[in-house]
Design a protein around this motif. Structure first.
Motif, PDB file in Angstrom:
ATOM      1  N   ASP A  80      43.752  37.647  42.938  1.00 59.22           N
ATOM      2  CA  ASP A  80      44.492  37.500  41.672  1.00 59.22           C
ATOM      3  C   ASP A  80      44.963  38.836  41.100  1.00 59.22           C
ATOM      4  O   ASP A  80      45.220  38.948  39.903  1.00 59.22           O
ATOM      5  CB  ASP A  80      43.650  36.773  40.606  1.00 59.22           C
ATOM      6  CG  ASP A  80      43.272  35.368  41.013  1.00 59.22           C
ATOM      7  OD1 ASP A  80      44.101  34.699  41.644  1.00 59.22           O
ATOM      8  OD2 ASP A  80      42.149  34.944  40.692  1.00 59.22           O
ATOM      9  N   PRO A  82      47.870  40.569  41.335  1.00 59.10           N
ATOM     10  CA  PRO A  82      49.163  40.571  40.626  1.00 59.10           C
ATOM     11  C   PRO A  82      49.109  39.834  39.283  1.00 59.10           C
ATOM     12  O   PRO A  82      49.738  40.259  38.316  1.00 59.10           O
ATOM     13  CB  PRO A  82      50.113  39.854  41.594  1.00 59.10           C
ATOM     14  CG  PRO A  82      49.465  39.968  42.928  1.00 59.10           C
ATOM     15  CD  PRO A  82      47.984  39.970  42.664  1.00 59.10           C
ATOM     16  N   GLU A  83      48.329  38.761  39.231  1.00 54.09           N
ATOM     17  CA  GLU A  83      48.230  37.998  37.985  1.00 54.09           C
ATOM     18  C   GLU A  83      47.574  38.820  36.879  1.00 54.09           C
ATOM     19  O   GLU A  83      47.959  38.731  35.720  1.00 54.09           O
ATOM     20  CB  GLU A  83      47.446  36.696  38.204  1.00 54.09           C
ATOM     21  CG  GLU A  83      48.180  35.667  39.039  1.00 54.09           C
ATOM     22  CD  GLU A  83      48.031  35.875  40.548  1.00 54.09           C
ATOM     23  OE1 GLU A  83      47.477  36.912  40.978  1.00 54.09           O
ATOM     24  OE2 GLU A  83      48.486  35.006  41.298  1.00 54.09           O
ATOM     25  N   LEU A  84      46.583  39.630  37.250  1.00 54.21           N
ATOM     26  CA  LEU A  84      45.906  40.434  36.231  1.00 54.21           C
ATOM     27  C   LEU A  84      46.722  41.651  35.813  1.00 54.21           C
ATOM     28  O   LEU A  84      46.475  42.232  34.765  1.00 54.21           O
ATOM     29  CB  LEU A  84      44.513  40.855  36.708  1.00 54.21           C
ATOM     30  CG  LEU A  84      43.486  39.732  36.648  1.00 54.21           C
ATOM     31  CD1 LEU A  84      42.143  40.185  37.179  1.00 54.21           C
ATOM     32  CD2 LEU A  84      43.335  39.204  35.234  1.00 54.21           C
ATOM     33  N   LYS A  85      47.692  42.026  36.618  1.00 52.90           N
ATOM     34  CA  LYS A  85      48.598  43.107  36.213  1.00 52.90           C
ATOM     35  C   LYS A  85      49.780  42.554  35.418  1.00 52.90           C
ATOM     36  O   LYS A  85      50.613  43.300  34.930  1.00 52.90           O
ATOM     37  CB  LYS A  85      49.101  43.866  37.445  1.00 52.90           C
ATOM     38  CG  LYS A  85      48.017  44.535  38.249  1.00 52.90           C
ATOM     39  CD  LYS A  85      47.704  45.955  37.906  1.00 52.90           C
ATOM     40  CE  LYS A  85      48.804  46.890  37.796  1.00 52.90           C
ATOM     41  NZ  LYS A  85      49.013  47.842  38.838  1.00 52.90           N
ATOM     42  N   ASN A  86      49.841  41.241  35.294  1.00 50.81           N
ATOM     43  CA  ASN A  86      50.864  40.586  34.482  1.00 50.81           C
ATOM     44  C   ASN A  86      50.243  40.335  33.105  1.00 50.81           C
ATOM     45  O   ASN A  86      49.789  39.242  32.795  1.00 50.81           O
ATOM     46  CB  ASN A  86      51.302  39.280  35.155  1.00 50.81           C
ATOM     47  CG  ASN A  86      52.446  38.627  34.434  1.00 50.81           C
ATOM     48  OD1 ASN A  86      53.143  39.254  33.646  1.00 50.81           O
ATOM     49  ND2 ASN A  86      52.628  37.347  34.683  1.00 50.81           N
ATOM     50  N   GLU A  93      49.366  33.809  25.282  1.00 53.51           N
ATOM     51  CA  GLU A  93      48.966  34.024  26.674  1.00 53.51           C
ATOM     52  C   GLU A  93      47.573  34.643  26.816  1.00 53.51           C
ATOM     53  O   GLU A  93      47.067  34.782  27.926  1.00 53.51           O
ATOM     54  CB  GLU A  93      49.993  34.919  27.371  1.00 53.51           C
ATOM     55  CG  GLU A  93      51.364  34.292  27.469  1.00 53.51           C
ATOM     56  CD  GLU A  93      52.398  35.209  28.096  1.00 53.51           C
ATOM     57  OE1 GLU A  93      53.566  34.809  28.125  1.00 53.51           O
ATOM     58  OE2 GLU A  93      52.054  36.311  28.554  1.00 53.51           O
ATOM     59  N   TYR A  97      44.759  34.521  30.211  1.00 53.37           N
ATOM     60  CA  TYR A  97      44.557  35.828  30.833  1.00 53.37           C
ATOM     61  C   TYR A  97      43.084  36.223  30.793  1.00 53.37           C
ATOM     62  O   TYR A  97      42.513  36.646  31.804  1.00 53.37           O
ATOM     63  CB  TYR A  97      45.417  36.886  30.132  1.00 53.37           C
ATOM     64  CG  TYR A  97      45.326  38.237  30.788  1.00 53.37           C
ATOM     65  CD1 TYR A  97      46.071  38.525  31.918  1.00 53.37           C
ATOM     66  CD2 TYR A  97      44.480  39.220  30.289  1.00 53.37           C
ATOM     67  CE1 TYR A  97      45.982  39.759  32.545  1.00 53.37           C
ATOM     68  CE2 TYR A  97      44.385  40.455  30.898  1.00 53.37           C
ATOM     69  CZ  TYR A  97      45.136  40.720  32.023  1.00 53.37           C
ATOM     70  OH  TYR A  97      45.034  41.950  32.639  1.00 53.37           O
ATOM     71  N   LEU A 100      40.886  34.486  33.337  1.00 53.73           N
ATOM     72  CA  LEU A 100      41.035  35.069  34.671  1.00 53.73           C
ATOM     73  C   LEU A 100      40.265  36.390  34.786  1.00 53.73           C
ATOM     74  O   LEU A 100      39.590  36.644  35.786  1.00 53.73           O
ATOM     75  CB  LEU A 100      42.521  35.287  34.964  1.00 53.73           C
ATOM     76  CG  LEU A 100      42.939  35.538  36.399  1.00 53.73           C
ATOM     77  CD1 LEU A 100      42.494  34.411  37.324  1.00 53.73           C
ATOM     78  CD2 LEU A 100      44.458  35.695  36.467  1.00 53.73           C
ATOM     79  N   GLU A 132      42.895  47.636  37.531  1.00 53.49           N
ATOM     80  CA  GLU A 132      43.916  46.701  37.050  1.00 53.49           C
ATOM     81  C   GLU A 132      44.306  46.912  35.590  1.00 53.49           C
ATOM     82  O   GLU A 132      45.239  46.277  35.112  1.00 53.49           O
ATOM     83  CB  GLU A 132      43.409  45.260  37.208  1.00 53.49           C
ATOM     84  CG  GLU A 132      43.153  44.900  38.647  1.00 53.49           C
ATOM     85  CD  GLU A 132      42.339  43.644  38.822  1.00 53.49           C
ATOM     86  OE1 GLU A 132      42.848  42.722  39.465  1.00 53.49           O
ATOM     87  OE2 GLU A 132      41.200  43.585  38.325  1.00 53.49           O
TER      88      GLU A 132
END
Length: 197
Positions: A80, A82-86, A93, A97, A100, A132
Motif C-alpha cells: 500500500d 502508493p496509497e499512503l503517499k496519496n 479523507e 487514510y 490504512l 512514507e
C-alpha cells in the motif's frame, strides 16, 4: 515559524547533517518502491534510524542485529505504499487514510515484536515518517507539541486523526516554499517546539 527555525538550524543546513537523513531515506523509498531492492532499502532505513538514535537502548537494533533485520519491515512498508503517499486532500479523507496507516503500524509492531525488538511508538513512527511521511515521529518533542495544541498524545487512530485535522486547520498559514509532505512539516514544527519548551 517553528518550521523555518527547524530548516535553518545548523544541522539541517549542512549537506551531511543528520537532519538530511530524512530526505535521503524518503527519496530512496520513493525511487526504489517498484524495483523491490529490499536490501538497499533496509540499509537506507537502518542508516536513517541510526542518525536519529533509534539503534540504541532497549530496541536492541544496534547490539543484537544488523540492517538485514529490517528487510521484512521494508516488505511491509511497500504494501500500500502508493496509497499512503496519496495524502488526504480534505478532512473527509482523513478516516480512511488513518485506517490504512494504523494497519501498517500494527503490522510493523507485530513484526518487530516477533523478532524481539521493542516496537516503541517512537520507533514505529520514525519509520513511517522516514519512508512514507504518513505519521509524525511520536517522540518526546512532538508529544509536547501535541499537548500544547490540546491533542491526544498517545499514538493511535484518534491521535493521527487529530494531527491531520490540525494540518487542515493551519496549512493555509504555512509558506509554500517547502516541498515536504504535510506531516513532515508538522513533525518539524513539533520537534522545534518541543526542543524549545
Amino acid at each position: 515559524e517553528n518550521i523555518e527555525k527547524f530548516r535553518s538550524s545548523e544541522c539541517n543546513t549542512k549537506e551531511n547533517g543528520r537532519y538530511r537523513s530524512w530526505e535521503i531515506v524518503f527519496k530512496d523509498f520513493d525511487e526504489h518502491q517498484d524495483d523491490k531492492d529490499y536490501d538497499y532499502l533496509a540499509r537506507s532505513l537502518a542508516l536513517y534510524l541510526a542518525s536519529w538514535g533509534m539503534m540504541r537502548g532497549s530496541s536492541k537494533l544496534l547490539t543484537d542485529y544488523n540492517y538485514l533485520i529490517h528487510i521484512p519491515a521494508v516488505q511491509i512498508i511497500l504494501v500500500d505504499f502508493p496509497e499512503l503517499k496519496n495524502y488526504p486532500q480534505n478532512e473527509k479523507e482523513i478516516d480512511a487514510y488513518v485506517r490504512l496507516v494504523w494497519k501498517k503500524i500494527t503490522a510493523l509492531k507485530n513484526y518487530y515484536s516477533k523478532v524481539g525488538i521493542s516496537p516503541t511508538d517512537t520507533l514505529l513512527t520514525k519509520i513511517m515518517l522516514g519512508t512514507e511521511a504518513a505519521t509524525p515521529a511520536y517522540d518526546q518533542y512532538f508529544k509536547k507539541f501535541l499537548k500544547a495544541n490540546g491533542l491526544t498524545q498517545k499514538l493511535g487512530e484518534q491521535s493521527l486523526k487529530e494531527v491531520w485535522a490540525l494540518w487542515f486547520k493551519i496549512k493555509s498559514d504555512l509558506s509554500n516554499e517547502v516541498d515536504y509532505p504535510p506531516v513532515k512539516l508538522l513533525d518539524m514544527a513539533g520537534f522545534q517546539y518541543g526542543q524549545e519548551n
